[in-house]
Scaffold this active site. Structure first.
Site, short mmCIF file in Angstrom:
data_model
loop_
_atom_site.label_atom_id
_atom_site.label_comp_id
_atom_site.label_asym_id
_atom_site.label_seq_id
_atom_site.Cartn_x
_atom_site.Cartn_y
_atom_site.Cartn_z
N HIS A 32 4.05 0.48 0.80
CA HIS A 32 4.13 -0.89 1.33
C HIS A 32 3.80 -1.91 0.24
CE1 HIS A 32 3.43 -4.55 3.65
NE2 HIS A 32 2.31 -4.66 2.97
N HIS A 81 5.74 -5.79 -1.82
CA HIS A 81 5.20 -7.02 -2.41
C HIS A 81 5.56 -7.24 -3.87
CE1 HIS A 81 2.59 -8.35 0.88
NE2 HIS A 81 2.24 -7.09 1.08
N GLU A 90 4.17 -11.58 4.69
CA GLU A 90 4.41 -10.29 5.35
C GLU A 90 5.69 -10.25 6.20
OE1 GLU A 90 3.00 -7.59 4.61
OE2 GLU A 90 1.06 -8.14 3.77
N SER A 149 9.40 -3.25 3.79
CA SER A 149 8.93 -1.86 3.70
C SER A 149 9.05 -1.12 5.03
CB SER A 149 7.47 -1.82 3.21
OG SER A 149 6.62 -2.47 4.13
N1 HBI Z 1 -6.54 -6.37 1.22
N2 HBI Z 1 -5.55 -4.74 -0.09
C1 HBI Z 1 -5.44 -5.78 0.75
N3 HBI Z 1 -4.19 -6.18 1.13
C2 HBI Z 1 -4.04 -7.24 1.99
O1 HBI Z 1 -2.90 -7.62 2.31
C3 HBI Z 1 -5.19 -7.88 2.49
C4 HBI Z 1 -6.45 -7.41 2.07
N4 HBI Z 1 -7.56 -8.01 2.53
C5 HBI Z 1 -7.48 -9.16 3.41
C6 HBI Z 1 -6.11 -9.54 3.80
N5 HBI Z 1 -5.08 -8.92 3.36
C7 HBI Z 1 -5.79 -10.64 4.79
O2 HBI Z 1 -6.61 -10.49 5.90
C8 HBI Z 1 -5.85 -12.05 4.20
O3 HBI Z 1 -4.55 -12.47 3.83
C9 HBI Z 1 -6.35 -13.07 5.17
FE FE Z 2 1.21 -6.41 2.81
#
Ligand code: HBI
Ligand code: FE
Length: 262
Positions: A129, A134, A175, A194
């Site tokens: 993913h 990304h 997303e 994804s």
């Molecule tokens: N950590 N590895 C990872 N990937 C994410 O997309 C991610 C995260 N921590 C917090 C988060 N996303 C979201 O809750 C924030 O965009 C608010």
């Molecule tokens: Fe993501």
């Protein structure tokens, strides 16, 4: 991440304060690489029909379908292209660490790969993913700047207790975002790119609502994480996204909080 939530799968014991770990590429097995190749194969056919051109051009140039990529090698190319780099993480990390990485143009990529029985769907982000969804758009200069601005906005939202609002912006753009391009409706959100099921659904199925991008409406819209979305927000291009989110969000958060309390 907080008490009461189910445990995350990754190994956090070696993570530093910024949650960075070593990728330890040599620890992937031949079965891991084979599963990654199968995921990549299936999804690369779908994205040709349903992904935006900016994404497809970068994916093509990455040539990352043969094995789980070495993050260091991709970082070197990213630095040259948009001054971004990848940082290996054990999985989901706390908001503050996540925002801080983005604000410094570092994208956190999960090191582990899903299990074979999770071929079609997984709730937590894994390396497929994070990488397939990304990383290609980090090569687009405008999208890359948007993502850094989002990270800076996240650090600010933390101080203003407004993360729940800002998280919706990430959800409905980074997303699950759609873009109306010259070639028609296309996906640019990583959760779509994804996903073998939701990618065609988001672009073609008559069921979900497809609304024009509207920052305030997005921040008023709760989302569910483990089902097909009931609505998507559609941008015209990445400049629109960057421009629409450039202003100070503090007065917007104040209005959103008022909506709720009265
Ligand atoms: N950590 N590895 C990872 N990937 C994410 O997309 C991610 C995260 N921590 C917090 C988060 N996303 C979201 O809750 C924030 O965009 C608010
Ligand atoms: Fe993501």
């Amino acid at each position: 991440m907080t008490a009461g939530e189910p445990a995350l799968r990754g190994d956090y014991s070696r993570a530093g304060p910024d949650y960075a770990v070593e990728q330890q590429w040599d620890r992937y097995t031949e079965a891991d690489h084979a599963l990654y190749r199968r995921l990549y194969q299936r999804q690369s056919h779908l994205v040709r029909r349903f992904a935006c051109t900016e994404y497809l051009q970068s994916l093509e140039r990455l040539q990352a379908g043969g094995a789980i990529p070495r993050f260091d090698a991709v970082s070197a190319r990213l630095r040259a292209a948009t001054r971004w780099e990848l940082v290996a993480v054990p999985g989901l990390i706390p908001n503050h660490a996540f925002f801080d990485h983005l604000a410094h143009r570092r994208f956190p990529v999960t090191v582990w790969l899903r299990r074979p029985e999770e071929f079609d769907y997984i709730v937590e982000p894994d390396v497929f993913h994070d990488f397939f969804g990304h990383v290609p758009l980090l090569f687009d200069p405008v999208f890359a700047d948007y993502l850094q601005a989002y990270g800076e906005g996240g650090l600010k939202a933390e101080r203003l207790n407004a993360i729940d609002y800002l998280a919706r912006l990430y959800w409905f753009t980074v997303e699950f975002g759609l873009v109306m391009s010259g070639a028609g409706l296309r996906a640019y959100g990583a959760g779509l790119l994804s996903s073998p099921l939701e990618l065609p659904y988001s672009v073609e199925d008559p069921a979900p609502a497809r609304l024009p991008f509207d920052l305030m409406r997005i921040m008023r819209t709760p989302y569910v994480i483990d089902r097909m979305q009931e609505r998507y927000f559609v941008i015209d291009n990445f400049d629109q996204l960057f421009d629409a989110t450039a202003a100070d969000f503090a007065p917007l958060y104040a209005r959103l909080t008022q909506d709720v309390s009265g």
